[in-house]
Structure formats: structure tokens, C-alpha cells
Scaffold this active site. Structure first.
Site, PDB file in Angstrom:
ATOM      1  N   ARG A 122      -5.105   2.076 -11.792  1.00  0.00           N
ATOM      2  CA  ARG A 122      -5.132   0.656 -12.140  1.00  0.00           C
ATOM      3  C   ARG A 122      -6.467   0.043 -11.716  1.00  0.00           C
ATOM      4  O   ARG A 122      -6.972   0.337 -10.624  1.00  0.00           O
ATOM      5  CB  ARG A 122      -3.980  -0.087 -11.464  1.00  0.00           C
ATOM      6  CG  ARG A 122      -3.719  -1.455 -12.123  1.00  0.00           C
ATOM      7  CD  ARG A 122      -2.490  -2.130 -11.576  1.00  0.00           C
ATOM      8  NE  ARG A 122      -1.976  -3.087 -12.549  1.00  0.00           N
ATOM      9  CZ  ARG A 122      -1.403  -4.231 -12.241  1.00  0.00           C
ATOM     10  NH1 ARG A 122      -1.276  -4.592 -10.974  1.00  0.00           N
ATOM     11  NH2 ARG A 122      -0.952  -5.036 -13.178  1.00  0.00           N
ATOM     12  N   ALA A 180       2.850  -1.644  -4.075  1.00  0.00           N
ATOM     13  CA  ALA A 180       1.891  -0.807  -3.353  1.00  0.00           C
ATOM     14  C   ALA A 180       2.478  -0.214  -2.083  1.00  0.00           C
ATOM     15  O   ALA A 180       3.135  -0.901  -1.301  1.00  0.00           O
ATOM     16  CB  ALA A 180       0.645  -1.621  -3.025  1.00  0.00           C
ATOM     17  N   THR A 234       4.451  -6.864  -5.431  1.00  0.00           N
ATOM     18  CA  THR A 234       4.748  -6.977  -4.005  1.00  0.00           C
ATOM     19  C   THR A 234       6.118  -7.604  -3.821  1.00  0.00           C
ATOM     20  O   THR A 234       6.436  -8.618  -4.456  1.00  0.00           O
ATOM     21  CB  THR A 234       3.689  -7.849  -3.316  1.00  0.00           C
ATOM     22  OG1 THR A 234       2.414  -7.238  -3.495  1.00  0.00           O
ATOM     23  CG2 THR A 234       3.983  -8.003  -1.840  1.00  0.00           C
ATOM     24  N   TYR A 277      -8.506  -4.316  -3.573  1.00  0.00           N
ATOM     25  CA  TYR A 277      -8.179  -3.421  -2.467  1.00  0.00           C
ATOM     26  C   TYR A 277      -9.246  -2.321  -2.336  1.00  0.00           C
ATOM     27  O   TYR A 277     -10.249  -2.331  -3.025  1.00  0.00           O
ATOM     28  CB  TYR A 277      -6.762  -2.876  -2.633  1.00  0.00           C
ATOM     29  CG  TYR A 277      -5.733  -3.992  -2.585  1.00  0.00           C
ATOM     30  CD1 TYR A 277      -5.663  -4.850  -1.482  1.00  0.00           C
ATOM     31  CD2 TYR A 277      -4.886  -4.243  -3.653  1.00  0.00           C
ATOM     32  CE1 TYR A 277      -4.762  -5.905  -1.437  1.00  0.00           C
ATOM     33  CE2 TYR A 277      -3.971  -5.297  -3.612  1.00  0.00           C
ATOM     34  CZ  TYR A 277      -3.920  -6.122  -2.504  1.00  0.00           C
ATOM     35  OH  TYR A 277      -3.034  -7.178  -2.469  1.00  0.00           O
ATOM     36  N   HIS A 320      -4.151   2.595  -6.849  1.00  0.00           N
ATOM     37  CA  HIS A 320      -4.360   1.147  -6.968  1.00  0.00           C
ATOM     38  C   HIS A 320      -5.839   0.836  -6.738  1.00  0.00           C
ATOM     39  O   HIS A 320      -6.282   0.579  -5.627  1.00  0.00           O
ATOM     40  CB  HIS A 320      -3.487   0.424  -5.950  1.00  0.00           C
ATOM     41  CG  HIS A 320      -3.344  -1.046  -6.214  1.00  0.00           C
ATOM     42  ND1 HIS A 320      -4.002  -1.698  -7.237  1.00  0.00           N
ATOM     43  CD2 HIS A 320      -2.619  -2.005  -5.573  1.00  0.00           C
ATOM     44  CE1 HIS A 320      -3.684  -2.983  -7.214  1.00  0.00           C
ATOM     45  NE2 HIS A 320      -2.840  -3.191  -6.222  1.00  0.00           N
ATOM     46  N   GLY A 321      -6.574   0.853  -7.840  1.00  0.00           N
ATOM     47  CA  GLY A 321      -8.002   0.541  -7.781  1.00  0.00           C
ATOM     48  C   GLY A 321      -8.298  -0.875  -8.219  1.00  0.00           C
ATOM     49  O   GLY A 321      -9.421  -1.170  -8.642  1.00  0.00           O
TER      50      GLY A 321
END
Length: 372
Positions: free
Chosen positions: A228, A58, A26, A176, A171-172
Site C-alpha cells: 500500500r 495495521a 485502525t 509510516y 503498509h508503505g
């Protein structure tokens, strides 16, 4: 043993010049609407010069999935010109460009959603390690909203292809939305998207299928699709190592290009008593059994760290070290280990010239505990 300067070729033919990946981080450097800034382009241009591939921070696939102010967006076609610039500056550094795509779900900050209620698998608030953080209750997504979000991951993939990226990373991880559907803590649904492990995997399965359908439709050359995941949650109930082994069994049956474990320390040991004989990374490596390339990560700062990770993985991701030491890979290649920044990150951020939003974010970050 694999060495960091060996090229690597994925099964789809995409070739990396070495085994280093810039981990997604980030940066809060985008404009409020998610448009990329010049500061952001400069940040990635610096760090693309040594690694084999850059995974961006992200990028949200829907406005209702925006996680925080200053976040990159890939939710609309009007972002394509700047997204193209981002892919180009990474390519100009000699690295492959991968954009991480996600939906924040219940982790979306109220300030990012302009007062709108966050969405998740169920109306269960997040449970933070930092007890001072607010935990607003999200609204459970309707089936129609789930389908719209799945489609949005496909549309984000189309934009990544059209902008010239070499791939996307789903993005797992890091609590999130994709992880929220798989977790027994955040997913209390009783329909086709919740209940058993198999049903809690349904959302992930459908997102992956939609992304690959999009790739087949739009990509004119081999395109990377990575995933991920976070191997454990600290909540009860929550994702356990046993759950993660089930997840890996499913993911290794898909056409995914790579898997990327999210760890703060590559030597970290699981909390579950049944999985403490070796590190989480070693268990993950054994479970994947070479079916899909694995990216390892977590506190990689030295030559020794790199060699240790590459004993269990095909690729090694470097995050915070590259954040404070943009030319760290070149120092490693040239044997200039003594010139690497080695101080605590809270101090090291003072050695690098950051944009003001990123600097302020980092100051606050090193006073809190991240969700991993």
C-alpha cells in the site's frame, strides 16, 4: 466493464469470490500488548461475510514500531494463537485473510512507546495537518537497527503464514516507516539508505526481498504479498506524483501480488500542476499498465462509486462504509441500495454497535484530519 460480483484470481492462483476488499482500518481494540480481543474477532467476523478479502488494521512488526495503544501486534510468536483465531474468523466468513504489517516510525504515539523515543530514517519530526498535535523528534535509526527492522518484517510474514493468513500487506502509506524512508521530508540520510530516489527506495526494496524470501521458505501454498502506498505528501519537500511514478516503476518489477493506493477520495486530483488533467487513480492506473492488479479506494459508498473505481482498477477497497454498515456488500448484491447507511460518518457511527474503545476512537477521529 468489470462488475463487482465477478471472481478474481491473482497470478499466484489465490482466488477471491468478488472484487471487494475490506480496507485496513485502525480499530484500537487489541489489548495493550497487541493481543487480539474477542471484540476484535467479532468485528472482523461480521464484515468478512460479504467481501472477497479482508485486510486487517495495521499490526506492528516490532515493539519499537507500535503506532498507538490498542494496536494489533505480530511482533512475537506468543501472538500466534490469537492471530490464528483472527485468520479463522475471516475464513469462516468466506473471505481471504490478509494482515497488514508495518512499523510506525516517527508517527508512533508517545503513549504507545511508553516514553521511548520514536525511530525514523532521520531525526526530523512529522509535520501534521492538525497543528495542535505534538511532533516529537524521532531518533535516526542506525544501520544495524534498519537491518533488524527489515528482518522483523520477514519474521512477521512467517507468523502470518503460520497463523493461516492468506497474505500480508506491506503498509508503505499514511506516513509510516516504509514511506518515511522514501520521503525526502523524513529521510535526510547520506548513507546507502538516503539521498537520491534510488537510495531512498533501498529500504523498501530490501523489505520486499526479505518478505519474499520468507514466503519461499515457509509458505506451503500460494501466499499474497501486497503493498500500500500514498501517492502524495503535503509537505515540502515530500513525496510528489513524480516520485510515486518512480516508486511504481520499481514496484511493478517485483513479484508483488497487488498494489493498493491510499486515497481519501477516489476522484482526488493531485496538487502538482503537471498531474491535474485526470484523477490520481487514473494516473496510477496508467503507470501500472496492468502489470500488477490495483486496488482502488476512497469514499466508496454507492453502486455508482464501485462502478467508477472498477473502471480504473481490478479490485475496490471499502473502508468507512463497511465500518458503519457491516452488511453493505450483501445489500449491494441484493439490490437493497435504499437500505445502505448514507448519512455523514460522524452521525453514522451511532447506528452501529461498536466496542467502547472503537467508539471513542471514532468520535475523536471525525473531529480531526487524517494523514493520507
Amino acid at each position: 466493464m468489470t462488475t463487482f460480483n465477478e471472481p478474481f484470481t491473482f497470478t499466484n492462483g489465490v482466488k477471491l469470490r468478488n472484487r471487494f476488499i475490506m480496507a485496513p482500518m485502525t480499530t484500537v481494540q487489541s489489548f495493550f500488548d497487541g493481543t487480539i480481543t474477542q471484540d476484535e474477532l467479532h468485528y472482523y467476523a461480521q464484515r468478512a461475510k460479504g467481501v472477497g478479502a479482508v485486510i486487517t488494521g495495521a499490526a506492528n512488526v516490532q515493539a519499537n514500531g507500535k503506532g498507538w495503544p490498542g494496536e494489533l501486534s505480530i511482533a512475537q510468536d506468543d501472538k500466534l494463537p490469537e492471530l490464528t483465531q483472527l485468520a479463522n474468523v475471516i475464513h469462516n466468513g468466506g473471505a481471504k485473510a490478509i494482515v497488514q504489517i508495518f512499523h510506525g516510525g516517527r508517527m508512533s504515539e508517545p503513549a504507545a512507546l511508553l516514553g521511548h523515543q520514536a525511530l525514523s530514517a532521520s531525526a526530523i519530526p512529522a509535520q501534521h495537518r492538525d497543528k495542535t498535535r505534538p511532533t516529537p523528534i524521532p531518533r535516526a535509526m542506525t544501520v544495524a537497527e534498519i537491518h533488524a527492522t527489515i528482518a522483523a518484517f520477514g519474521e512477521a510474514t512467517r507468523r502470518a503464514i503460520q497463523a493461516g493468513f492468506d497474505g500480508v500487506e506491506l503498509h508503505g502509506a499514511n506516513t509510516y516507516l516504509l514511506q518515511q524512508f522514501f520521503s525526502a521530508h523524513s529521510n535526510r540520510r547520506t548513507d546507502a539508505y538516503g539521498g537520491s530516489l534510488e537510495k531512498r527506495y533501498t529500504f523498501i526494496k530490501e523489505v520486499i526481498a526479505t518478505v519474499f524470501k520468507t514466503v519461499a521458505t515457509y509458505a506451503q501454498k500460494p501466499f499474497i504479498v501486497g503493498y500500500r502506498f500514498s501517492p502524495e505528501e503535503f509537505t515540502t519537500p515530500g513525496i510528489s506524483m513524480a516520485d510515486t511514478l518512480y516508486l511504481l516503476a520499481q514496484l511493478t518489477q517485483t513479484p508483488l501480488t497487488y498494489l493498493h493506493v491510499s486515497l481519501d477520495d477516489y476522484q482526488r486530483v493531485a496538487t502538482a500542476a503537471d498531474y491535474q488533467a485526470k484523477s490520481i487513480l487514473q494516473y496510477v492506473h496508467a503507470a501500472i499498465a496492468g502489470k500488477i492488479p490495483l486496488i482502488g479506494v476512497g469514499g466508496v459508498r454507492t453502486r455508482t462509486d464501485v462502478n467508477h473505481v472498477l473502471q480504473q482498477t481490478e479490485l475496490v477497497a471499502v473502508g468507512q462504509q463497511l465500518l458503519v454498515d457491516p452488511y453493505w456488500v450483501q445489500k449491494l448484491e441484493q439490490g437493497c441500495d435504499a437500505d445502505m447507511i448514507s448519512s455523514d460518518f460522524a452521525q453514522a457511527i451511532e447506528y452501529t454497535n461498536f466496542s467502547r474503545p472503537l467508539y471513542d476512537y471514532l468520535v475523536a477521529r471525525y473531529r480531526s484530519t487524517p494523514n493520507i
